[in-house]
Scaffold this motif. Structure first.
Motif, PDB file in Angstrom:
ATOM      1  N   LEU A 153       0.825  -1.199   0.000  1.00 15.71           N
ATOM      2  CA  LEU A 153       0.000   0.000   0.000  1.00 15.71           C
ATOM      3  C   LEU A 153       0.862   1.254   0.000  1.00 15.71           C
ATOM      4  O   LEU A 153       0.637   2.170  -0.802  1.00 15.71           O
ATOM      5  CB  LEU A 153      -0.919   0.002   1.226  1.00 15.71           C
ATOM      6  CG  LEU A 153      -1.761   1.249   1.429  1.00 15.71           C
ATOM      7  CD1 LEU A 153      -2.773   1.395   0.307  1.00 15.71           C
ATOM      8  CD2 LEU A 153      -2.426   1.217   2.785  1.00 15.71           C
ATOM      9  N   TRP A 154       1.859   1.287   0.897  1.00 20.57           N
ATOM     10  CA  TRP A 154       2.721   2.464   0.961  1.00 20.57           C
ATOM     11  C   TRP A 154       3.555   2.606  -0.307  1.00 20.57           C
ATOM     12  O   TRP A 154       3.808   3.724  -0.768  1.00 20.57           O
ATOM     13  CB  TRP A 154       3.618   2.426   2.189  1.00 20.57           C
ATOM     14  CG  TRP A 154       2.898   2.216   3.485  1.00 20.57           C
ATOM     15  CD1 TRP A 154       3.235   1.359   4.483  1.00 20.57           C
ATOM     16  CD2 TRP A 154       1.707   2.884   3.940  1.00 20.57           C
ATOM     17  NE1 TRP A 154       2.333   1.437   5.512  1.00 20.57           N
ATOM     18  CE2 TRP A 154       1.387   2.370   5.209  1.00 20.57           C
ATOM     19  CE3 TRP A 154       0.875   3.856   3.399  1.00 20.57           C
ATOM     20  CZ2 TRP A 154       0.289   2.796   5.936  1.00 20.57           C
ATOM     21  CZ3 TRP A 154      -0.226   4.281   4.127  1.00 20.57           C
ATOM     22  CH2 TRP A 154      -0.504   3.758   5.369  1.00 20.57           C
ATOM     23  N   LEU A 155       3.991   1.501  -0.874  1.00 22.33           N
ATOM     24  CA  LEU A 155       4.771   1.525  -2.124  1.00 22.33           C
ATOM     25  C   LEU A 155       3.958   2.146  -3.258  1.00 22.33           C
ATOM     26  O   LEU A 155       4.430   3.039  -3.968  1.00 22.33           O
ATOM     27  CB  LEU A 155       5.211   0.107  -2.505  1.00 22.33           C
ATOM     28  CG  LEU A 155       5.917  -0.027  -3.846  1.00 22.33           C
ATOM     29  CD1 LEU A 155       7.408  -0.136  -3.622  1.00 22.33           C
ATOM     30  CD2 LEU A 155       5.412  -1.234  -4.594  1.00 22.33           C
ATOM     31  N   VAL A 156       2.733   1.674  -3.427  1.00 27.11           N
ATOM     32  CA  VAL A 156       1.892   2.169  -4.527  1.00 27.11           C
ATOM     33  C   VAL A 156       1.545   3.635  -4.312  1.00 27.11           C
ATOM     34  O   VAL A 156       1.657   4.454  -5.238  1.00 27.11           O
ATOM     35  CB  VAL A 156       0.625   1.300  -4.672  1.00 27.11           C
ATOM     36  CG1 VAL A 156      -0.376   1.942  -5.608  1.00 27.11           C
ATOM     37  CG2 VAL A 156       0.979  -0.094  -5.164  1.00 27.11           C
ATOM     38  N   LEU A 157       1.122   4.009  -3.106  1.00 29.92           N
ATOM     39  CA  LEU A 157       0.740   5.397  -2.842  1.00 29.92           C
ATOM     40  C   LEU A 157       1.912   6.361  -3.003  1.00 29.92           C
ATOM     41  O   LEU A 157       1.777   7.430  -3.602  1.00 29.92           O
ATOM     42  CB  LEU A 157       0.145   5.533  -1.446  1.00 29.92           C
ATOM     43  CG  LEU A 157      -1.240   4.937  -1.236  1.00 29.92           C
ATOM     44  CD1 LEU A 157      -1.664   5.058   0.213  1.00 29.92           C
ATOM     45  CD2 LEU A 157      -2.244   5.599  -2.157  1.00 29.92           C
ATOM     46  N   TRP A 158       3.078   5.984  -2.467  1.00 31.33           N
ATOM     47  CA  TRP A 158       4.229   6.877  -2.536  1.00 31.33           C
ATOM     48  C   TRP A 158       4.664   7.094  -3.984  1.00 31.33           C
ATOM     49  O   TRP A 158       4.908   8.208  -4.420  1.00 31.33           O
ATOM     50  CB  TRP A 158       5.383   6.309  -1.710  1.00 31.33           C
ATOM     51  CG  TRP A 158       6.446   7.318  -1.421  1.00 31.33           C
ATOM     52  CD1 TRP A 158       6.478   8.204  -0.392  1.00 31.33           C
ATOM     53  CD2 TRP A 158       7.631   7.547  -2.187  1.00 31.33           C
ATOM     54  NE1 TRP A 158       7.608   8.966  -0.462  1.00 31.33           N
ATOM     55  CE2 TRP A 158       8.335   8.589  -1.555  1.00 31.33           C
ATOM     56  CE3 TRP A 158       8.159   6.975  -3.333  1.00 31.33           C
ATOM     57  CZ2 TRP A 158       9.537   9.072  -2.039  1.00 31.33           C
ATOM     58  CZ3 TRP A 158       9.365   7.454  -3.815  1.00 31.33           C
ATOM     59  CH2 TRP A 158      10.038   8.496  -3.179  1.00 31.33           C
ATOM     60  N   HIS A 159       4.754   6.000  -4.764  1.00 28.97           N
ATOM     61  CA  HIS A 159       5.203   6.124  -6.146  1.00 28.97           C
ATOM     62  C   HIS A 159       4.145   6.776  -7.029  1.00 28.97           C
ATOM     63  O   HIS A 159       4.485   7.505  -7.977  1.00 28.97           O
ATOM     64  CB  HIS A 159       5.624   4.763  -6.701  1.00 28.97           C
ATOM     65  CG  HIS A 159       6.973   4.354  -6.233  1.00 28.97           C
ATOM     66  ND1 HIS A 159       7.176   3.618  -5.102  1.00 28.97           N
ATOM     67  CD2 HIS A 159       8.211   4.606  -6.734  1.00 28.97           C
ATOM     68  CE1 HIS A 159       8.470   3.417  -4.928  1.00 28.97           C
ATOM     69  NE2 HIS A 159       9.122   4.020  -5.908  1.00 28.97           N
ATOM     70  N   LEU A 160       2.893   6.522  -6.774  1.00 27.73           N
ATOM     71  CA  LEU A 160       1.843   7.182  -7.547  1.00 27.73           C
ATOM     72  C   LEU A 160       1.926   8.696  -7.361  1.00 27.73           C
ATOM     73  O   LEU A 160       1.867   9.458  -8.339  1.00 27.73           O
ATOM     74  CB  LEU A 160       0.469   6.662  -7.118  1.00 27.73           C
ATOM     75  CG  LEU A 160      -0.726   7.207  -7.886  1.00 27.73           C
ATOM     76  CD1 LEU A 160      -0.688   6.736  -9.327  1.00 27.73           C
ATOM     77  CD2 LEU A 160      -2.016   6.763  -7.222  1.00 27.73           C
ATOM     78  N   GLY A 161       2.088   9.135  -6.125  1.00 23.00           N
ATOM     79  CA  GLY A 161       2.249  10.562  -5.873  1.00 23.00           C
ATOM     80  C   GLY A 161       3.491  11.133  -6.535  1.00 23.00           C
ATOM     81  O   GLY A 161       3.461  12.234  -7.096  1.00 23.00           O
ATOM     82  N   LEU A 162       4.578  10.393  -6.490  1.00 23.32           N
ATOM     83  CA  LEU A 162       5.824  10.859  -7.120  1.00 23.32           C
ATOM     84  C   LEU A 162       5.652  11.014  -8.622  1.00 23.32           C
ATOM     85  O   LEU A 162       6.042  12.028  -9.207  1.00 23.32           O
ATOM     86  CB  LEU A 162       6.970   9.884  -6.814  1.00 23.32           C
ATOM     87  CG  LEU A 162       8.299  10.192  -7.500  1.00 23.32           C
ATOM     88  CD1 LEU A 162       8.886  11.490  -6.979  1.00 23.32           C
ATOM     89  CD2 LEU A 162       9.266   9.036  -7.302  1.00 23.32           C
ATOM     90  N   PHE A 163       5.069  10.010  -9.267  1.00 25.90           N
ATOM     91  CA  PHE A 163       4.924  10.072 -10.727  1.00 25.90           C
ATOM     92  C   PHE A 163       3.940  11.142 -11.156  1.00 25.90           C
ATOM     93  O   PHE A 163       4.128  11.794 -12.194  1.00 25.90           O
ATOM     94  CB  PHE A 163       4.539   8.710 -11.293  1.00 25.90           C
ATOM     95  CG  PHE A 163       5.609   7.672 -11.102  1.00 25.90           C
ATOM     96  CD1 PHE A 163       6.948   7.995 -11.170  1.00 25.90           C
ATOM     97  CD2 PHE A 163       5.277   6.357 -10.840  1.00 25.90           C
ATOM     98  CE1 PHE A 163       7.941   7.038 -10.981  1.00 25.90           C
ATOM     99  CE2 PHE A 163       6.255   5.395 -10.649  1.00 25.90           C
ATOM    100  CZ  PHE A 163       7.585   5.739 -10.726  1.00 25.90           C
ATOM    101  N   ILE A 164       2.899  11.374 -10.366  1.00 27.15           N
ATOM    102  CA  ILE A 164       1.971  12.466 -10.682  1.00 27.15           C
ATOM    103  C   ILE A 164       2.695  13.807 -10.546  1.00 27.15           C
ATOM    104  O   ILE A 164       2.553  14.691 -11.407  1.00 27.15           O
ATOM    105  CB  ILE A 164       0.729  12.391  -9.772  1.00 27.15           C
ATOM    106  CG1 ILE A 164      -0.140  11.209 -10.185  1.00 27.15           C
ATOM    107  CG2 ILE A 164      -0.066  13.694  -9.818  1.00 27.15           C
ATOM    108  CD1 ILE A 164      -1.294  10.927  -9.236  1.00 27.15           C
TER     109      ILE A 164
END
Length: 143
Positions: free
Chosen positions: A113-124
């Motif tokens: 969960l933290w992996l997906v949320l952190w990277h999604l925010g970074l890529f956005i």
């Protein structure tokens, strides 16, 4: 003069000229225009090859990567999740998963969960940074 019957029209005769080329003409059409394939046209900038994009289509800039990373680390480090930050939860979950290294993280682990949320925010953040920075330098946003 060669004649042949057309199937479905009974005994109707069709005239076929002896040459293989068919020339159609009309008062509505322009005379003898050769159809061109745009994919076969050469482009001087591309060395004779047709390309849909510019040579440097990514237009990578280290300013965008640096400012985008800083621009994501700052808000993701705010302690908003039960007194913890998203970056803190993500990095601590990495440490927990590395403590039993040969075995991978479980499917039910909070790490995913933290992996997906952190990277999604970074890529956005990087995507909007690229749009904004390049849009401003190439004057897409004129007043």
């Amino acid at each position: 003069m060669a004649t042949s019957s057309v199937v479905g029209l009974g005994t109707a005769l069709v005239y076929r000229p002896s040459s293989k080329s068919t020339n159609l003409s009309s008062g509505f059409l322009k005379s003898n225009v050769t159809a061109r394939n745009p994919l076969r046209q050469t482009c001087g900038a591309s060395g004779g090859r047709f390309t849909c994009f510019q040579r440097d289509w990514l237009r990578r800039d280290l300013n965008v990567i640096g400012f985008g990373l800083i621009g994501w680390l700052a808000p993701s480090s705010i302690p908003a999740i039960n007194g913890n930050s998203l970056s803190g939860l993500f990095f601590s979950s990495i440490g927990e998963e590395l403590s039993h290294f040969p075995t991978p993280p479980a499917v039910t682990s909070q790490f995913w969960l933290w992996l997906v949320l952190w990277h999604l925010g970074l890529f956005i953040c990087l995507t909007f940074g690229q749009i904004g920075f390049k849009g401003r330098t190439e004057e897409y946003f004129k007043k």
